[in-house]
Write a protein that holds these residues in place. Structure first.
Motif, mmCIF file in Angstrom:
data_model
loop_
_atom_site.group_PDB
_atom_site.id
_atom_site.type_symbol
_atom_site.label_atom_id
_atom_site.label_comp_id
_atom_site.label_asym_id
_atom_site.label_seq_id
_atom_site.Cartn_x
_atom_site.Cartn_y
_atom_site.Cartn_z
ATOM 1 N N UNK A 21 -19.156 -13.931 -45.324
ATOM 2 C CA UNK A 21 -18.703 -13.124 -44.451
ATOM 3 C C UNK A 21 -19.764 -11.945 -43.794
ATOM 4 N N UNK A 35 -20.671 -9.638 -45.603
ATOM 5 C CA UNK A 35 -20.196 -8.258 -46.533
ATOM 6 C C UNK A 35 -21.055 -8.142 -47.569
ATOM 7 N N UNK A 39 -22.115 -4.403 -43.555
ATOM 8 C CA UNK A 39 -22.280 -5.935 -43.182
ATOM 9 C C UNK A 39 -23.705 -6.175 -42.889
ATOM 10 N N UNK A 40 -24.354 -7.372 -43.054
ATOM 11 C CA UNK A 40 -25.567 -7.684 -42.764
ATOM 12 C C UNK A 40 -25.858 -7.548 -41.584
ATOM 13 N N UNK A 66 -28.177 -11.516 -40.600
ATOM 14 C CA UNK A 66 -26.848 -11.752 -40.080
ATOM 15 C C UNK A 66 -26.738 -13.040 -39.557
ATOM 16 N N UNK A 107 -15.605 -9.583 -40.291
ATOM 17 C CA UNK A 107 -16.893 -9.180 -40.896
ATOM 18 C C UNK A 107 -17.884 -9.876 -40.061
ATOM 19 N N UNK A 108 -17.568 -11.067 -39.373
ATOM 20 C CA UNK A 108 -18.474 -11.817 -38.510
ATOM 21 C C UNK A 108 -18.703 -10.755 -37.219
ATOM 22 N N UNK A 120 -18.827 -7.577 -37.297
ATOM 23 C CA UNK A 120 -19.572 -6.487 -37.869
ATOM 24 C C UNK A 120 -21.090 -6.909 -37.874
ATOM 25 N N UNK A 121 -21.201 -8.223 -38.480
ATOM 26 C CA UNK A 121 -22.551 -8.691 -38.647
ATOM 27 C C UNK A 121 -23.190 -9.136 -37.453
#
Lengths: 298, 193
Positions: free
Chosen positions: A255, A257, A263-264, A269, B178-179, B181-182
């Motif tokens: 994810x 996280x 978050x990365x 990422x 979460x994706x 965010x990343x």
């Protein structure tokens, strides 16, 4: 004085002859015919895990899958990940499976030229014939894009491809993917992935003036990533100190996280978005077990 | 036990606030950091649930979804005014150079947050079904190596609609959040020193 000139001339001649020998040095090892039938699904999984798709696609630029990646700006010049689509002119549509195998496992082009190590082929050296057949089958499903990627923009002396043969002799280490006896299947699966196809060390290990990995600094992080990025240390000690558990790490690979709720970003990422998020929970957990060196059988 | 958790959370948030104060950020940059902090606190609360390590609690999931929604969409984009582009912060200039994409991701987070609120009662996915292989290589037809449907070979899978999100297991919706965010951090946030 005359003697000095003579020896200088002799030295230069020896130098030129030496370069000539290196230029002519054949680097390609014979490749056995890849005869098994490939499983495109499994190949695509490997192409995700190995970041083929992440790096050879210009995501931010809206590029088509595998039609050539965003430029990598390094101290040696700018590298353009090439078009890997089935286009005969611009991609790999004219390649054979054996040429594909030599490119991946040996880092040698169909013409016999060495690739720049911006392409992490040293990590792919232990891919099995079945892995290659699967990847090959998967790449056959990629729609052709007939526009070639730009040529690399590399300055002297790095533009002298023969120099890469010396680089290979000095810095091309076989990946330590082979199973270790006495370790659990999960740990060994993690080792195979981390040390091989997912090539964590490519970014998380320091590199020297020639772009060779400093083995003694393995997984200790690096400040000089392409484009000026930094990678943190991922040794078991560093990870534990940062509060990472196996479960945290496996979940982060899924994810993005982190344990602190962040978050990365950065290139990690991308690793997750285009790579590890597509992997199975079992494989991500195996990677985490190996990276943290937590083996329940121990 | 409960008290311990509360104390730990209080300690963690005071540390977070301390870090913010210490950074010397003021004005809108501080507001931004507070918004991001609120979201990361919410992430920390639901992550053990999403991993199946804490008992499932739909109310906690809904509360987190609400936090994400409050800080998404225009609430997010308003914190990045163009005249602020030169102020020292972790925001990359790419935000203003590629505003459309930044806005798209902020709006996407809003949709996903609303989706998570609706999916909160669905619980977790039964097993870890693998991502649709077709998407793997990014393809169209086979989806594997380069198309639309299949994400596997690099094709972008089409965005999941709100109706679909509402039907999904909560952990799958959370993984989409979460994706997002990343993705946004990767493109628009500078790395820390």
């Amino acid at each position: 004085m005359r003697k000095l000139i003579l020896s200088a001339v002799a030295l230069a001649a020896a130098g030129i002859a030496g370069v000539g020998v290196v230029v002519a040095w054949p680097i390609k090892n014979p490749v056995d015919a890849i005869e098994m039938t490939g499983d495109a699904q499994r190949g695509a999984y490997l192409a995700r895990a190995g970041r083929c798709i992440a790096c050879h696609t210009n995501w931010d630029g809206g590029g088509k899958p595998l039609a050539g990646g965003a430029p990598l700006v390094t101290a040696f010049g700018t590298f353009y990940p090439p078009n890997m689509t089935t286009s005969k002119g611009a991609g790999i549509g004219n390649w054979t499976a054996e040429q594909f195998a030599a490119a991946l496992r040996q880092g040698v082009s169909p013409e016999g030229n060495p690739y720049y190590p911006a392409f992490p082929y040293p990590f792919y050296a232990n891919l099995s014939d079945q892995d290659i057949a699967d990847l090959w089958a998967a790449f056959q499903t990629v729609p052709a894009v007939d526009e070639p990627a730009p040529a690399n923009d590399v300055s002297f002396p790095y533009d002298q491809r023969w120099g890469l043969k010396l680089w290979r002799a000095a810095y091309m280490f076989p990946p330590s993917t082979r199973p270790v006896e006495g370790k659990s299947d999960e740990w060994n699966r993690g080792r195979q992935l981390v040390e091989g196809v997912t090539h964590c060390a490519a970014c998380h290990t320091g590199r020297n003036f020639a772009g060779g990995r400093k083995l003694e600094e393995k997984f200790r992080g690096f400040d000089g990533l392409p484009g000026g990025g930094r990678s943190p240390a991922i040794t078991p000690e560093a990870l534990r100190e940062g509060g990472w558990s196996v479960s945290d790490l496996a979940y982060a690979l899924k994810t993005g996280i982190m344990p602190d709720g962040d978050a990365f970003g950065g290139s990690m990422g991308e690793v997750v978005t285009y790579g590890t998020s597509f992997m199975s929970d079992a494989d991500r957990e195996a990677m985490a077990i190996y990276l943290l060196n937590e083996d329940e059988t121990q | 036990m409960k008290l311990k958790t509360i104390l730990a959370a209080a300690a963690a948030s005071s540390i977070a606030m301390g870090a913010l104060a210490h950074s010397g950020a003021t004005g809108i940059v501080l507001e931004r950091m507070q918004a991001m902090s609120a979201m990361s606190e919410a992430v920390k609360k639901v992550t053990p649930i999403m991993r199946g390590e804490a008992d499932y609690d739909a109310d906690t999931v809904r509360a987190a979804a609400q936090t994400f929604e409050e800080h998404s969409g225009t609430a997010m984009t308003e914190l990045f005014p163009r005249d602020n582009a030169n102020e020292k912060s972790y925001a990359k200039p790419a935000i203003w150079e590629d505003w459309e994409e930044f806005e798209r991701l902020a709006v996407r987070l809003e949709t996903l947050s609303q989706g998570l609120a609706q999916a909160a009662d669905n619980g977790l996915s039964a097993d870890e079904a693998q991502a649709d292989t077709g998407a793997m290589m990014g393809g169209d037809a086979s989806a594997m190596m380069g198309g639309d449907t299949s994400a596997m070979m690099g094709g972008t899978s089409s965005e999941v609609s709100m109706e679909e999100l509402a039907q999904m297991p909560a952990d799958d919706v959370f993984a989409e959040i979460s994706q997002s965010c990343s993705s946004c951090h990767t493109r628009f946030r500078a790395e820390r020193d």
